[in-house]
Design an enzyme around this catalytic site. Structure first.
Site, mmCIF file in Angstrom:
data_model
loop_
_atom_site.group_PDB
_atom_site.id
_atom_site.type_symbol
_atom_site.label_atom_id
_atom_site.label_comp_id
_atom_site.label_asym_id
_atom_site.label_seq_id
_atom_site.Cartn_x
_atom_site.Cartn_y
_atom_site.Cartn_z
ATOM 1 N N GLY A 81 0.823 -1.219 0.000
ATOM 2 C CA GLY A 81 0.000 0.000 0.000
ATOM 3 C C GLY A 81 0.851 1.260 0.000
ATOM 4 O O GLY A 81 1.961 1.280 0.537
ATOM 5 N N ARG A 145 1.086 -5.628 -5.005
ATOM 6 C CA ARG A 145 1.047 -6.552 -3.871
ATOM 7 C C ARG A 145 1.501 -7.976 -4.224
ATOM 8 O O ARG A 145 1.257 -8.899 -3.458
ATOM 9 C CB ARG A 145 -0.364 -6.587 -3.270
ATOM 10 C CG ARG A 145 -0.771 -5.298 -2.558
ATOM 11 C CD ARG A 145 -1.904 -5.518 -1.590
ATOM 12 N NE ARG A 145 -2.323 -4.282 -0.948
ATOM 13 C CZ ARG A 145 -1.751 -3.766 0.148
ATOM 14 N NH1 ARG A 145 -0.730 -4.384 0.693
ATOM 15 N NH2 ARG A 145 -2.199 -2.644 0.675
ATOM 16 N N ASP A 176 5.605 -8.002 5.631
ATOM 17 C CA ASP A 176 5.669 -9.140 4.699
ATOM 18 C C ASP A 176 6.760 -8.940 3.659
ATOM 19 O O ASP A 176 7.546 -9.845 3.379
ATOM 20 C CB ASP A 176 4.335 -9.292 3.948
ATOM 21 C CG ASP A 176 3.374 -10.168 4.718
ATOM 22 O OD1 ASP A 176 3.783 -10.728 5.755
ATOM 23 O OD2 ASP A 176 2.205 -10.268 4.288
ATOM 24 N N LYS A 202 8.166 0.529 5.651
ATOM 25 C CA LYS A 202 7.033 1.349 5.196
ATOM 26 C C LYS A 202 5.710 0.783 5.685
ATOM 27 O O LYS A 202 5.560 -0.438 5.756
ATOM 28 C CB LYS A 202 7.029 1.355 3.665
ATOM 29 C CG LYS A 202 5.823 1.943 3.030
ATOM 30 C CD LYS A 202 5.145 1.012 2.011
ATOM 31 C CE LYS A 202 4.398 -0.141 2.630
ATOM 32 N NZ LYS A 202 3.507 -0.867 1.731
ATOM 33 N N THR A 203 4.763 1.562 6.034
ATOM 34 C CA THR A 203 3.336 1.278 6.116
ATOM 35 C C THR A 203 2.649 2.331 6.970
ATOM 36 O O THR A 203 3.127 2.672 8.059
ATOM 37 C CB THR A 203 2.954 -0.120 6.663
ATOM 38 O OG1 THR A 203 1.516 -0.193 6.730
ATOM 39 C CG2 THR A 203 3.515 -0.447 8.040
ATOM 40 N N ASP A 205 0.052 1.807 8.422
ATOM 41 C CA ASP A 205 -0.596 1.104 9.540
ATOM 42 C C ASP A 205 0.213 1.190 10.838
ATOM 43 O O ASP A 205 -0.320 0.954 11.917
ATOM 44 C CB ASP A 205 -0.806 -0.379 9.191
ATOM 45 C CG ASP A 205 -1.901 -0.568 8.162
ATOM 46 O OD1 ASP A 205 -2.431 0.442 7.672
ATOM 47 O OD2 ASP A 205 -2.233 -1.730 7.839
#
Ligand code: FBP
Length: 552
Positions: A81, A145, A176, A202-203, A205
């Protein structure tokens, strides 16, 4: 291209590097720490990563650069993402490579990991890079992805890398993707290819963090963007005094985004998935918790409020997860066709009633019809319910509405309840990176180059002490295997980077828990306003409340 005034101004912004990286690449030396161990399952992880396990932690310092002089050809991908700052990881990497030797080359593989598999790439140039500096998004090369995890895929990556003469690959991704980066690094090392693999955390979230990685990039900007809008909604609610706003915020699983937004805006309610799971809260307990706030505020004449709902919440509600598991079973194989052929919703409802256990059906029956139908409409390619698509903000507002109707009938509530719904996710993933993310990401990329120059592989680019001014940040690297443990995934034991969930004994949650009773009844809203890019440092360079509390 038409440029907005801010975009033009951001092109000129000079990201701040950690102090030890500021004198130029010729003045950066390396210091190796002690050998590392994985956080758990040491023997198993060591056996799986014989060539990359146990390497030392790296920090960079000011001093003569002793890296071997050789021309570098590096490939980079963006994975998963979008997260604000991704472009700056690439610009930092590019600038450090070119500062080392103008003949160094950076190739960007397009569309995520599949770009490496399909050999779809561009070679970055000064002009091209300049048009993406300090901008949001991943459109510089796109993302995807596709998972890079099988031996066959690694063999293709090796072939593509050799074709271009790559000596290193940088993978910018979440837990992941970085797990897979470690596996790819081990593959390349085992085959003596000389191809290094470096990851960058990165993320939005915020769930790729641990004792080494203080924050994943993008979390700062995304939560500031959501918090700005939630603050605006709070002010609207406090002005009109007639709506309850149910705001779902992204975060596939962990509730870090919701918690940070709550710390920034002090809403009346914020659900935290990890707490719901720990307390094994049922849907009706959660409903009552929200309805109590609505009723208490109504008793004070305040028929308005704001509730933040994390995207991943329903998977944390034990009875809901059990229901989802039964539905997946119920429609396994050819039964989906049988179900879809039923002519009416009533016929489908009867089919569901006959197929679920009594307890699962009781939960199903509690849900508003719209949500019940959603559970049977949205399926993933394996036929499973797509939990992330469930409109949990509507689910909880409906359940609260029904509960309040009961209370009204019983004479224990006499307010007005009118709900509005919002979902903030994509709005924040490509915002112009805050100064923090612009600086952090540029540093991560620059630092990744240093790790490559000094010959490291299987490392995550690490910039720490990031709650302090950038001058005091510490640049270095950590072996990815140090962050790994063994987890059961898809029926098999796998080495993975541990996902960070909200810690209920951590300072951010504790601060929230200590204040939320007051926030639930009184109007304690705070209005963070828009991200500021220019102005006093205490306004423009602040990090998240989460990070500040964690490091306090
Ligand atoms: P990453 O973990 O890849 O960074 O993505 C996180 C996220 O933004 C989640 O918050 C959200 O649930 C998901 O991606 C949405 O995915 P998609 O972009 O495929 O719709």
């Amino acid at each position: 291209m038409n440029l907005s005034p801010l975009q033009k101004a951001r092109y000129e912004y000079k990201p701040k590097l950690p102090g030890m990286l500021r004198n130029g690449v010729a003045e950066i030396c390396v210091k190796e720490g002690a050998a590392t161990q994985s956080v758990a399952d040491q023997e198993k992880i060591q056996a799986l990563f014989p060539n990359t396990y146990g390497k030392p932690e790296i920090t960079f310092e000011k001093g003569a650069n002793t890296a071997p002089a050789k021309r570098q050809v590096v490939g980079v991908i963006l994975s998963g993402g979008q997260a604000p700052g991704g472009h700056n990881v690439i610009t930092g990497l590019y600038d450090a490579l070119k500062a080392t030797n103008k003949d160094n080359v950076l190739l960007g593989f397009k569309g995520g990991p599949s770009g490496l598999l399909e050999d779809s790439y561009i070679e970055f140039t000064d002009d091209f890079i300049d048009s993406y500096r300090n901008t949001g998004g991943f459109d510089i090369i796109g993302s995807g992805r596709t998972k890079l995890e099988t031996e066959e895929q690694f063999a293709i990556v090796e072939e593509v890398a050799k074709k271009h003469g790559l000596n290193a690959i940088v993978i910018i991704g979440g837990d992941d993707s970085n797990t897979n980066a470690a596996v790819l690094a081990e593959y390349m090392a085992a085959k003596n290819t000389g191809i290094q693999v470096i990851g960058c955390p990165k993320t939005i979230d915020g769930d790729l963090k641990n004792e080494d990685i203080e924050a994943s990039f993008g979390f700062d900007t995304a939560t500031k963007t959501y918090s700005e809008v939630i603050g605006n909604i709070e002010r609207d609610a406090n002005s009109a005094k007639k709506y309850w706003h149910f705001v779902k915020v992204m975060g596939r699983s962990a509730s870090h985004v919701a918690l940070e937004c709550a710390l920034e805006t002090q809403p009346n309610i914020c659900l935290i998935g990890e707490e719901v799971a720990a307390k094994k809260m049922s849907l009706s307990e959660i409903t009552n918790y929200i309805a109590d706030s609505v009723a208490a505020r109504a008793a004070n004449g305040d028929n308005f409020g704001v509730a933040i709902i994390p995207e991943g919440i329903v998977e944390f509600v034990p009875e809901f997860s059990a229901l989802i598991a039964e539905i997946n079973e119920l429609l396994a194989g050819s039964k989906t066709e049988e179900f879809n052929a039923l002519p009416t919703w009533q016929a489908k409802y009867d089919f569901i009633k006959a197929g679920l256990t009594e307890s699962a059906f009781a939960v199903f029956d509690l849900l508003p019809t719209g949500i019940q139908q959603q559970l049977f409409l949205e399926r993933d390619p394996h036929g499973n319910v797509q939990v992330s698509l469930i409109e949990s903000e509507k689910l909880f507002s409906e359940l609260v509405k029904n509960e309040l109707a009961k209370r009204k009938a019983a004479g224990t509530y006499n307010g007005k309840f009118s709900a509005l719904h919002h979902f903030f996710g994509y709005e924040g993933r490509c915002a112009f990176p805050s100064n923090f993310d612009a600086d952090y990401c540029y540093s991560l990329g620059y630092n990744a180059c240093m790790l490559i120059l000094y010959g490291y592989t299987g490392y995550l680019s690490k910039v720490s002490n990031i709650s302090k001014p950038a001058e005091e940040w510490v640049a270095g690297g950590m072996p990815i295997t140090k962050m790994m443990n063994i987890e059961r995934r898809n029926g098999a034991d796998k080495p993975v980077i541990r996902k960070a969930l909200v810690e209920l004994d951590g300072k951010p949650f504790q601060f929230f828990a200590a204040n939320r009773e007051k926030w639930a009844v009184e109007t304690c809203f705070t209005y963070p306003g828009a991200i500021q890019y220019y102005g006093p440092s205490e306004v423009c360079d602040i990090t998240t409340r989460t990070l500040a509390l964690e490091k306090s």
